[in-house]
Design a protein around this motif. Structure first.
Motif, PDB file in Angstrom:
ATOM      1  N   GLY A   1       1.235  -1.280   0.086  1.00  0.00           N
ATOM      2  CA  GLY A   1       0.022  -0.262  -0.234  1.00  0.00           C
ATOM      3  C   GLY A   1       0.306   0.822  -0.280  1.00  0.00           C
ATOM      4  N   ARG A   2      -0.005   1.570   0.019  1.00  0.00           N
ATOM      5  CA  ARG A   2       0.926   3.692  -0.149  1.00  0.00           C
ATOM      6  C   ARG A   2      -0.231   4.231   1.062  1.00  0.00           C
ATOM      7  NH1 ARG A   2      -0.946   7.033  -4.824  1.00  0.00           N
ATOM      8  NH2 ARG A   2      -3.131   5.896  -4.856  1.00  0.00           N
ATOM      9  N   VAL A   3       0.796   5.708   1.335  1.00  0.00           N
ATOM     10  CA  VAL A   3       0.202   6.499   2.136  1.00  0.00           C
ATOM     11  C   VAL A   3       0.419   7.911   1.243  1.00  0.00           C
ATOM     12  CG1 VAL A   3       1.000   8.404   4.138  1.00  0.00           C
ATOM     13  CG2 VAL A   3       0.731   6.335   4.444  1.00  0.00           C
ATOM     14  N   SER A   4      -0.660   9.172   1.021  1.00  0.00           N
ATOM     15  CA  SER A   4      -0.756  10.534   0.629  1.00  0.00           C
ATOM     16  C   SER A   4      -0.863  11.478   0.833  1.00  0.00           C
ATOM     17  CB  SER A   4      -1.261  10.267  -0.813  1.00  0.00           C
ATOM     18  OG  SER A   4      -1.047   9.278  -1.662  1.00  0.00           O
ATOM     19  N   VAL A   5      -0.601  12.427   1.378  1.00  0.00           N
ATOM     20  CA  VAL A   5      -0.942  13.548   2.218  1.00  0.00           C
ATOM     21  C   VAL A   5      -1.803  14.685   1.407  1.00  0.00           C
ATOM     22  CG1 VAL A   5       0.312  13.571   4.251  1.00  0.00           C
ATOM     23  CG2 VAL A   5       1.272  15.116   2.095  1.00  0.00           C
ATOM     24  N   ALA A   6      -2.591  14.994   1.843  1.00  0.00           N
ATOM     25  CA  ALA A   6      -3.770  15.942   1.048  1.00  0.00           C
ATOM     26  C   ALA A   6      -4.186  17.467   1.636  1.00  0.00           C
ATOM     27  CB  ALA A   6      -5.057  15.545   0.004  1.00  0.00           C
ATOM     28  N   ARG A   7      -3.657  18.773   1.011  1.00  0.00           N
ATOM     29  CA  ARG A   7      -4.419  19.920   1.408  1.00  0.00           C
ATOM     30  C   ARG A   7      -3.969  20.128   2.631  1.00  0.00           C
ATOM     31  NH1 ARG A   7     -10.488  19.641   2.925  1.00  0.00           N
ATOM     32  NH2 ARG A   7     -10.123  21.695   2.717  1.00  0.00           N
ATOM     33  N   THR A   8      -2.233  19.868   2.376  1.00  0.00           N
ATOM     34  CA  THR A   8      -1.329  20.889   3.817  1.00  0.00           C
ATOM     35  C   THR A   8      -1.247  22.512   3.657  1.00  0.00           C
ATOM     36  OG1 THR A   8       0.788  20.566   1.672  1.00  0.00           O
ATOM     37  CG2 THR A   8       0.318  18.789   3.285  1.00  0.00           C
ATOM     38  N   GLY A   9      -1.055  22.879   4.337  1.00  0.00           N
ATOM     39  CA  GLY A   9      -0.864  23.952   4.762  1.00  0.00           C
ATOM     40  C   GLY A   9       0.936  24.067   4.594  1.00  0.00           C
ATOM     41  N   PRO A  10       1.043  25.945   4.091  1.00  0.00           N
ATOM     42  CA  PRO A  10       2.628  26.196   4.352  1.00  0.00           C
ATOM     43  C   PRO A  10       3.436  25.661   5.419  1.00  0.00           C
ATOM     44  CG  PRO A  10       1.561  27.887   3.891  1.00  0.00           C
ATOM     45  CD  PRO A  10       0.021  26.992   4.344  1.00  0.00           C
ATOM     46  N   ARG A  11       3.106  25.411   6.683  1.00  0.00           N
ATOM     47  CA  ARG A  11       4.009  24.969   7.936  1.00  0.00           C
ATOM     48  C   ARG A  11       3.908  24.053   7.873  1.00  0.00           C
ATOM     49  NH1 ARG A  11       1.436  28.389  13.035  1.00  0.00           N
ATOM     50  NH2 ARG A  11       2.431  30.264  12.695  1.00  0.00           N
ATOM     51  N   VAL A  12       3.010  23.130   8.232  1.00  0.00           N
ATOM     52  CA  VAL A  12       3.092  21.716   7.049  1.00  0.00           C
ATOM     53  C   VAL A  12       3.362  20.951   6.233  1.00  0.00           C
ATOM     54  CG1 VAL A  12       1.406  19.456   7.011  1.00  0.00           C
ATOM     55  CG2 VAL A  12       0.669  21.003   8.829  1.00  0.00           C
ATOM     56  N   ASP A  13       3.536  22.166   4.724  1.00  0.00           N
ATOM     57  CA  ASP A  13       4.133  21.274   3.380  1.00  0.00           C
ATOM     58  C   ASP A  13       5.453  21.322   3.956  1.00  0.00           C
ATOM     59  OD1 ASP A  13       3.900  20.605   0.819  1.00  0.00           O
ATOM     60  OD2 ASP A  13       4.767  22.632   0.812  1.00  0.00           O
ATOM     61  N   ARG A  14       6.122  22.816   5.034  1.00  0.00           N
ATOM     62  CA  ARG A  14       7.580  22.630   5.288  1.00  0.00           C
ATOM     63  C   ARG A  14       8.608  21.454   5.963  1.00  0.00           C
ATOM     64  NH1 ARG A  14      12.287  24.903   4.023  1.00  0.00           N
ATOM     65  NH2 ARG A  14      12.575  25.958   6.375  1.00  0.00           N
ATOM     66  N   ILE A  15       7.472  21.262   6.917  1.00  0.00           N
ATOM     67  CA  ILE A  15       8.118  20.117   7.947  1.00  0.00           C
ATOM     68  C   ILE A  15       8.037  19.031   6.980  1.00  0.00           C
ATOM     69  CG2 ILE A  15       7.223  18.378   9.835  1.00  0.00           C
ATOM     70  CD1 ILE A  15       5.619  21.568  11.082  1.00  0.00           C
ATOM     71  N   PHE A  16       7.646  19.010   6.057  1.00  0.00           N
ATOM     72  CA  PHE A  16       7.540  16.956   5.348  1.00  0.00           C
ATOM     73  C   PHE A  16       8.776  17.281   4.606  1.00  0.00           C
ATOM     74  CE2 PHE A  16       2.853  16.091   6.663  1.00  0.00           C
ATOM     75  CZ  PHE A  16       3.018  14.629   6.350  1.00  0.00           C
ATOM     76  N   GLU A  17       8.972  18.880   3.811  1.00  0.00           N
ATOM     77  CA  GLU A  17       9.960  19.347   3.116  1.00  0.00           C
ATOM     78  C   GLU A  17      11.135  18.612   4.146  1.00  0.00           C
ATOM     79  OE1 GLU A  17      10.069  22.696   1.076  1.00  0.00           O
ATOM     80  OE2 GLU A  17       7.951  21.959  -0.108  1.00  0.00           O
ATOM     81  N   LEU A  18      11.256  18.981   5.163  1.00  0.00           N
ATOM     82  CA  LEU A  18      12.785  19.242   5.688  1.00  0.00           C
ATOM     83  C   LEU A  18      12.419  18.660   6.614  1.00  0.00           C
ATOM     84  CD1 LEU A  18      12.298  22.691   7.870  1.00  0.00           C
ATOM     85  CD2 LEU A  18      13.788  22.024   6.155  1.00  0.00           C
ATOM     86  N   ALA A  19      12.356  17.455   6.689  1.00  0.00           N
ATOM     87  CA  ALA A  19      12.383  15.760   6.811  1.00  0.00           C
ATOM     88  C   ALA A  19      12.155  14.479   6.014  1.00  0.00           C
ATOM     89  CB  ALA A  19      10.549  15.342   8.045  1.00  0.00           C
ATOM     90  N   GLY A  20      11.938  15.368   4.347  1.00  0.00           N
ATOM     91  CA  GLY A  20      11.862  14.096   3.686  1.00  0.00           C
ATOM     92  C   GLY A  20      10.902  13.855   3.447  1.00  0.00           C
ATOM     93  N   LEU A  21      10.277  13.576   3.796  1.00  0.00           N
ATOM     94  CA  LEU A  21       8.549  13.174   3.568  1.00  0.00           C
ATOM     95  C   LEU A  21       8.056  12.449   2.385  1.00  0.00           C
ATOM     96  CD1 LEU A  21       6.779  13.718   7.264  1.00  0.00           C
ATOM     97  CD2 LEU A  21       8.433  11.567   6.652  1.00  0.00           C
ATOM     98  N   TYR A  22       8.788  13.780   1.591  1.00  0.00           N
ATOM     99  CA  TYR A  22       7.580  13.529   0.193  1.00  0.00           C
ATOM    100  C   TYR A  22       8.936  12.390  -0.628  1.00  0.00           C
ATOM    101  CZ  TYR A  22       5.114  17.620   1.424  1.00  0.00           C
ATOM    102  OH  TYR A  22       4.264  17.940   1.522  1.00  0.00           O
ATOM    103  N   THR A  23      10.069  12.255  -0.072  1.00  0.00           N
ATOM    104  CA  THR A  23      10.064  10.969  -1.222  1.00  0.00           C
ATOM    105  C   THR A  23       9.435   9.825  -0.855  1.00  0.00           C
ATOM    106  OG1 THR A  23      12.346  10.847   0.853  1.00  0.00           O
ATOM    107  CG2 THR A  23      12.706  11.980  -0.897  1.00  0.00           C
ATOM    108  N   ILE A  24       9.241   9.557   0.531  1.00  0.00           N
ATOM    109  CA  ILE A  24       8.663   8.212   0.239  1.00  0.00           C
ATOM    110  C   ILE A  24       6.482   8.349   0.421  1.00  0.00           C
ATOM    111  CG2 ILE A  24      10.266   6.533   1.098  1.00  0.00           C
ATOM    112  CD1 ILE A  24       8.664   7.616   3.954  1.00  0.00           C
ATOM    113  N   ILE A  25       6.453   9.987   0.386  1.00  0.00           N
ATOM    114  CA  ILE A  25       5.035   9.992   0.244  1.00  0.00           C
ATOM    115  C   ILE A  25       4.516  10.892  -0.362  1.00  0.00           C
ATOM    116  CG2 ILE A  25       3.395  11.239   2.648  1.00  0.00           C
ATOM    117  CD1 ILE A  25       4.030   8.766   3.842  1.00  0.00           C
TER     118      ILE A  25
END
Length: 101
Positions: A73-97
């Motif tokens: 399976g997989r996990v996706s995120v939707a409708r992230t605001g700027p703060r949450v989006d930045r955290i996901f980017e900094l944590a490198g989560l967008y490489t797998i999410i």
């Protein structure tokens, strides 16, 4: 209690408020119960209502990713605001999410 919708193997869950150490435990238990259904292959986390998240929330997302990835399976995120989006980017989560538009 989480707001969610199940449809054709996809579970969409809306998360709200602050995702911090105090709240993540109960959210984790509810999510785990929902994704224990073997029919669920795609978890979408609607982050539109999230005002804050800390490292425990990152762990929450990663744990659900690992659980679903083990069964293809997989996990996706939707409708992230700027703060949450930045955290996901900094944590490198967008490489797998996946980030949905």
């Amino acid at each position: 209690m989480l707001c969610f919708e199940k449809r054709r193997g996809k579970l969409t869950v809306r998360l709200d408020g602050e995702l911090d150490h105090d709240r993540v435990g109960s959210i984790r238990m509810e999510l785990d119960a929902l994704i224990s259904d073997p029919q669920i292959k795609h978890l979408v986390l609607d982050m539109s209502g999230v005002s804050f998240m800390d490292s425990s929330a990152i762990g929450l997302v990663l744990g659900r990713y690992k659980t679903l990835a083990r069964r293809g399976g997989r996990v996706s995120v939707a409708r992230t605001g700027p703060r949450v989006d930045r955290i996901f980017e900094l944590a490198g989560l967008y490489t797998i999410i996946e980030k949905l538009a």
